[in-house]
Design a protein around this motif. Structure first.
Motif, PDB file in Angstrom:
ATOM      1  N   UNK A 176     -49.877 -23.023  36.425  1.00 28.72           N
ATOM      2  CA  UNK A 176     -48.469 -22.776  35.708  1.00 28.72           C
ATOM      3  C   UNK A 176     -47.520 -23.977  36.640  1.00 28.72           C
ATOM      4  N   UNK A 177     -47.868 -23.917  37.929  1.00 27.05           N
ATOM      5  CA  UNK A 177     -47.098 -24.604  38.883  1.00 27.05           C
ATOM      6  C   UNK A 177     -47.178 -26.268  38.303  1.00 27.05           C
ATOM      7  N   UNK A 178     -48.679 -26.386  38.196  1.00 23.70           N
ATOM      8  CA  UNK A 178     -49.040 -27.804  37.944  1.00 23.70           C
ATOM      9  C   UNK A 178     -48.594 -28.329  36.593  1.00 23.70           C
ATOM     10  N   UNK A 179     -48.196 -27.595  35.882  1.00 23.78           N
ATOM     11  CA  UNK A 179     -47.878 -27.649  34.348  1.00 23.78           C
ATOM     12  C   UNK A 179     -49.077 -28.044  33.748  1.00 23.78           C
ATOM     13  N   UNK A 180     -50.039 -27.227  33.895  1.00 21.89           N
ATOM     14  CA  UNK A 180     -51.231 -27.098  32.799  1.00 21.89           C
ATOM     15  C   UNK A 180     -51.089 -26.295  31.902  1.00 21.89           C
ATOM     16  N   UNK A 181     -50.617 -25.212  32.065  1.00 24.19           N
ATOM     17  CA  UNK A 181     -50.533 -24.472  30.838  1.00 24.19           C
ATOM     18  C   UNK A 181     -51.216 -22.937  31.231  1.00 24.19           C
ATOM     19  N   UNK A 182     -51.126 -21.948  30.774  1.00 28.65           N
ATOM     20  CA  UNK A 182     -51.570 -20.843  31.029  1.00 28.65           C
ATOM     21  C   UNK A 182     -53.160 -20.906  30.915  1.00 28.65           C
ATOM     22  N   UNK A 183     -53.695 -21.226  29.614  1.00 28.53           N
ATOM     23  CA  UNK A 183     -54.961 -21.115  29.506  1.00 28.53           C
ATOM     24  C   UNK A 183     -55.517 -19.965  29.577  1.00 28.53           C
ATOM     25  N   UNK A 184     -54.979 -18.821  29.238  1.00 28.04           N
ATOM     26  CA  UNK A 184     -55.262 -17.441  29.592  1.00 28.04           C
ATOM     27  C   UNK A 184     -56.498 -16.810  28.698  1.00 28.04           C
ATOM     28  N   UNK A 190     -59.999 -31.695  30.926  1.00 25.38           N
ATOM     29  CA  UNK A 190     -60.199 -32.964  31.696  1.00 25.38           C
ATOM     30  C   UNK A 190     -59.077 -33.336  32.748  1.00 25.38           C
ATOM     31  N   UNK A 191     -57.733 -33.128  32.031  1.00 29.28           N
ATOM     32  CA  UNK A 191     -56.507 -33.396  32.627  1.00 29.28           C
ATOM     33  C   UNK A 191     -56.282 -32.099  33.629  1.00 29.28           C
ATOM     34  N   UNK A 192     -56.545 -30.992  33.256  1.00 30.51           N
ATOM     35  CA  UNK A 192     -56.370 -29.843  34.043  1.00 30.51           C
ATOM     36  C   UNK A 192     -57.245 -29.812  35.391  1.00 30.51           C
ATOM     37  N   UNK A 193     -58.362 -30.124  34.967  1.00 25.62           N
ATOM     38  CA  UNK A 193     -59.540 -30.471  36.257  1.00 25.62           C
ATOM     39  C   UNK A 193     -59.082 -31.597  37.127  1.00 25.62           C
TER      40      UNK A 193
END
Length: 434
Positions: free
Chosen positions: A100-108, A375-378
């Motif tokens: 969340x801090x990196x603005x990736x999203x929750x992806x829960x 890929x962007x999240x990683x």
């Protein structure tokens, strides 16, 4: 190449039958009160040469998450020779906070501790945050006999074939309790329309006679090595109910890569007796119908390579062809006539008629949408010191609590910056948000 070994373990507060949540129904669940197989698996790893970090992912029902983590930590503490990091609900919260801090999203749904695919994705996120360039997945009901197990796991990984094709993922094979790599499939009249075991045996028999490395049509998720160039680009599918390992092979093919089979890389698979083969077949129904719909949907996406059932002969191609639902329903009915768990097979037949079809139609497109973000999240989480430090602090805190001794707390404080107080989990959360 130094891989991280990742072992998912599934804990339940009580023995239970599959409910409405098809994703959170597992083949092998250890009740809180049972010793389970994890300790045996860890003991077998003590003799493996070159073993570094081992990550144990603790998936448990929400009311029992803390107890499950404590149970696993107690098992881990019996193997002090190993360097083990336990990841439970508390550590998942740290991962989500950092995302969340990196603005990736929750992806829960996509990264978590519920469902085979999401659990494996959490393992990949942890490996990526610590900067590992390879992951080796094991299952907790396996035994490693070969001291050179990791050396064999890394054979060829990250290298090019003679034709210049990169080997970015590979699988070995299991020996069962009879010392055989063949399925115990029963050639009975009620299996006439569902020859899964026979098809698998035909495939693996040929693969075992071939060269050491060959393109694979099968994946053993508990004997799977994935290079960073694959896992940073491609996630597991969190919407598949089981068979997420084989699904990963299909995903790799759709995105232009492959999984390779190593017929010199082996371990023993010794699962406890299944409580209900009928319920397991119900999960298989969800899995195969979902897989069929997913491949059908993928053919409409112009940026993907088409994967056709004929390219997957003799296995698993026949289970991805038209007429699948009819064969499933007939098989469930025939088995319900003679096998002990008649009610479970009737539930399976009912699932094939409606539940599994609805589930597949609702979810078959979601993985491809998820793949746009993975890929962007990683990339953002790669070698992330804030996250890896927080996970280490949390692990040290948990070990200290499990030990119940001041000495353990002193050791934790000495291993990390003085500002860390292992008795304050809130401190861990603050550190990740700084």
């Amino acid at each position: 190449m130094q891989p991280v070994v990742i072992i998912p373990t599934f804990i339940a507060g009580r023995r239970h039958r599959p409910g409405s949540n098809a994703i959170a129904t597992y083949d092998h669940v250890t009740p809180l009160g049972d010793p389970g197989e994890l300790g045996r698996c860890l003991a077998s790893l003590e003799k493996v040469r070159g073993l570094g970090l081992v990550v144990v992912l603790v998936a448990a029902e929400s009311p029992f998450e803390a107890q499950a983590a404590e149970k696993v930590q107690a098992v881990v503490d019996q193997h002090p020779a190993l360097n083990v990091l336990v990841i439970g609900a508390a550590e998942l919260a740290l991962v989500r906070q950092r995302m969340e801090q990196l603005k990736i999203g929750k992806l829960s749904r996509e990264v978590g501790l519920s469902g085979y695919g999401a659990v494996r994705n959490l393992g990949l996120v942890v490996a990526n945050a610590f900067g590992f360039d390879a992951v080796v997945f094991l299952d907790d009901d396996e035994v490693v006999d070969d001291p050179d197990f990791l050396k064999r796991a890394m054979y060829g990984l990250g290298k090019l074939t003679k034709k210049g094709i990169p080997i970015l993922a590979k699988t070995g094979y299991y020996l069962n309790d009879q010392g055989s790599y063949l399925s115990k499939w029963e050639d009975a009249w009620y299996n006439r329309f569902w020859q899964q075991g026979r098809a698998f045996n035909e495939w693996i028999s040929k693969a075992m006679r071939g060269p050491r490395l060959s393109r694979s049509n099968h994946v053993c998720g508990g004997c799977l090595a994935v290079h960073k160039e694959a896992f940073r680009r491609l996630a597991f599918d969190p919407w598949i109910t089981r068979g997420e390992d084989l699904d990963y092979m299909l995903d790799l093919r759709m995105y232009g890569s492959d999984i390779w089979f190593d017929n010199d890389w082996v371990l023993r698979h010794l699962p406890p007796k299944s409580s209900s083969e009928g319920d397991r077949f119900r999960q298989d129904i969800f899995r195969w119908i979902y897989e069929y719909r997913k491949l059908e949907y993928s053919r409409a996406l112009i940026d993907l390579q088409q994967v056709k059932p004929k390219s997957l002969e003799p296995y698993p191609g026949p289970f991805l062809e038209a007429g699948l639902t009819r064969r499933i329903r007939i098989t469930a009915f025939l088995r319900s006539l003679v096998l002990p768990d008649k009610k479970a097979y009737r539930r399976a037949a009912k699932a094939a008629r409606k539940e599994a079809q609805t589930y597949a139609e609702r979810n078959c497109a979601k993985y491809f949408e998820f793949q746009y973000t993975w890929p962007e999240a990683m990339a953002r989480l790669e070698g992330d010191e804030a996250l890896s430090e927080a996970l280490l602090r949390s692990a040290l805190h948990n070990a200290a609590v499990a030990a119940g001794a001041d000495a353990a707390g002193d050791a934790a404080r000495g291993a990390r910056p003085e500002s860390f107080d292992p008795g304050m989990t809130s401190e861990i959360r603050l550190n990740i948000a700084e």
